[in-house]
Scaffold this active site. Sequence first.
Site, PDB file in Angstrom:
ATOM      1  N   ASP A   1       0.817  -1.208   0.000  1.00 42.15           N
ATOM      2  CA  ASP A   1       0.000   0.000   0.000  1.00 42.15           C
ATOM      3  C   ASP A   1       0.855   1.265   0.000  1.00 42.15           C
ATOM      4  OD1 ASP A   1      -2.713   1.243   0.425  1.00 42.15           O
ATOM      5  OD2 ASP A   1      -1.716   1.974   2.237  1.00 42.15           O
TER       6      ASP A   1
ATOM      7  N   GLU B   1       1.106  -0.567  -5.169  1.00 41.44           N
ATOM      8  CA  GLU B   1       0.119   0.485  -5.417  1.00 41.44           C
ATOM      9  C   GLU B   1       0.910   1.784  -5.518  1.00 41.44           C
ATOM     10  OE1 GLU B   1      -3.453   3.127  -3.567  1.00 41.44           O
ATOM     11  OE2 GLU B   1      -1.884   2.279  -2.325  1.00 41.44           O
TER      12      GLU B   1
END
Length: 741
Positions: free
Chosen positions: A311, A364
């Site tokens: 993330d 990401e």
Amino acid sequence: MTIQARKLSRQEHENLFYSGRDCRAYEFLGAHPQQSDGQDGVAFAVYAPNAVSVSVIGSFNDWQRESAPMERDEQGIWRRFLPGVKQYDPYKYSVETARGDILDKSDPYGFHSETRPANASKFYDLDGYAWNDADWLTWRSTHSPYSSPVNIYEMHLGSWKLHEDGNFYSYRELAEELIPYVKSMGYTHIEVMPLTEFPYDGSWGYQVTGYFAATSRYGTPHDLMYFVDKCHQAGVGVIMDWVPAHFPKDGHGLIEFDGSYLYEYSDPRKMEHKEWGTRVFDYGKVSTRNLLMSSAMFWIEMFHIDGLRVDAVASMLYLDYNRQDGGWTPNIHGGRENLEAVDFLRLLNEKVLGDHPDVLMIAEESTAWPMVTKPGYDGGLGFNFKWNMGWMNDMLCYCEANPFFRKDMHEKITFSFMYAFSENYILPLSHDEVVHGKRSLLDKMPGEYAEKFAGLRTLYGYMTAHPGKKMLFMGGEFGQFTEWAYHRGLDWNLLDYDAHRQMKAYVSALNHFYLANKQLWENDTDWQGFQWIDHEDNRNNVISFRRIAKDESDLIVVVNFAPIYHEHYRIGVPFAGTFEEIFTSDKPEFGGTGVANGKVKTEAVEMHGREQSIDIALPPLGVIFLRGTPKRRRRTKAEIEAVRKESEKEKKTTARKTKATPKKPRKTTAAGEKSLVKASEKAVAKQPSKAVTKSTEKAVAKQPSKAVTKSTEKAIAKQPSKAVAKATDKQITPVPQEKKT
């Protein structure tokens, strides 16, 4: 079956730990069952180099810090063995800082935790679960994700479904209900939002306090193992979101763990993400590197997780991320790149993919940082996949626009093909796009009720055809109308309505179509897998292209982003033949208008730079897939003659090879109208109307209707219907002659 590497000795761990390269520090830090002096108990160990003193406190000693003081080694690891500690006993470390403060901290390496709002660690022995996913792990090791179908169902376990009383489904209940659903819908993987322990439901799991503890909201660590195991037995992979970018400021967590900035930056211009209210990891510290690399390896080896979606990578890479001028500190070269984070990510991916090359490490990363999925030794970050955020932003912007204005936005559906193969991409329609006032995917679509569904079907069909692996957030498969909310379940009651049932049927059929056609996934990372037919028809909001497999078989895709039906729409095709429509988004059972093409023959009409083209019916707001069968070409006279000559040549070559070596002849006999000539090794070859023999020294004399052979010293006497050859002093070697044409 285990995929865990050999356990290291304490000395081996310490050597790696103090260099910041220990990928399995959880093997000796935290709480582990142990026997000492004949007593069963638990060995506790925690890294707190700047603490004045540390004690183990828990239910087993009434939380009294004087009861179980720990001993410190020269490197700052505190240890204590305690007998009688049982499974699920809660505990913390009571840390005395240099300022004299007493901090009660949960175990950074703890394997289990109390359920919020309580926040103590719980002793939990991970051993004892019997895995049954050996077949899956073997399959995974032999199938490259780059050339295999990857179709991901992203989900939040706490809100996929809730019990009527509002309670969560447990890991084991989800295994029984979720897995058959995902399998029937044609997904290859589940991606779960973070399951590492977190204190606040509203963070969705992205503010972590327990990097080795499966959140207790849904059960125990063994319950999560059961869930993953059942997924694997059903042929479904499991990816977990993982958060190494930052951590919350909850007092029991990592923040200023031993009274110092043990895990975070001490520089206030690097220390926090103020908009998130979190602290930023200092990737140059051994404490941070060991913790995070060990956490990543822990989930892959101990829980058999098939991949990690890392993330907020962009927030790690840039020192000025969401910071104003003057509010950030440049690197040693004066730049904005976080050099420690870059080095950490390269090392992380090197370690994980070096030991487990068949897992997914997904970034990401929302910027244009180059070479994210290229190896670290080539200057990349070392991930093997990256979310294609550019594609997602362009597509949602385009699809939200009124179709009338799309002709001026055509580059938003074509530009992504310019860089589609620069990285290994996943096309994400994630949870982030259906929250915070952004509206659900269905509600983003313009137009009336039916047109919204048609627009969403078109988006999904286009995504399936576009190079890159696929991902869709839960609820999108049946057209959730409202935004996602973490505190309530999906609106499953919508399936009482035809349009939503039809959308679900469409997504399921589309997913299975994707799985069945290698042209859509085998060449996802190579230009050889894609070719434009036409990308310039912005006036009609139409694009067409080919997707090509490694064996050069292809599918043709035509996408109409306008609510206009074209009874006649011509596209160029690569060869003459017949093209059959094998999938369309416009079937009535999907909620479409029923426009269909069946089989269409090509015509010698030049189009899009090709000699052949087809005239098709193009449904409004629709996607069609076509497969071609080349026309069988008739051979020319010259080709037929060439084949005949080649055949004759082969016959002559065969005849020469079968010619026998001369040997001493045997006597022959003649009777009536028939003669039999026997050589030492060969029989006389018979022709339908002629018998020919050849002497060893004379050429064959050809006659119109009979073959006559001369011996070396005497002529052969002619008979009415047969030719007889008789050897006298020389051996006669019979050789079959070719039939005259």
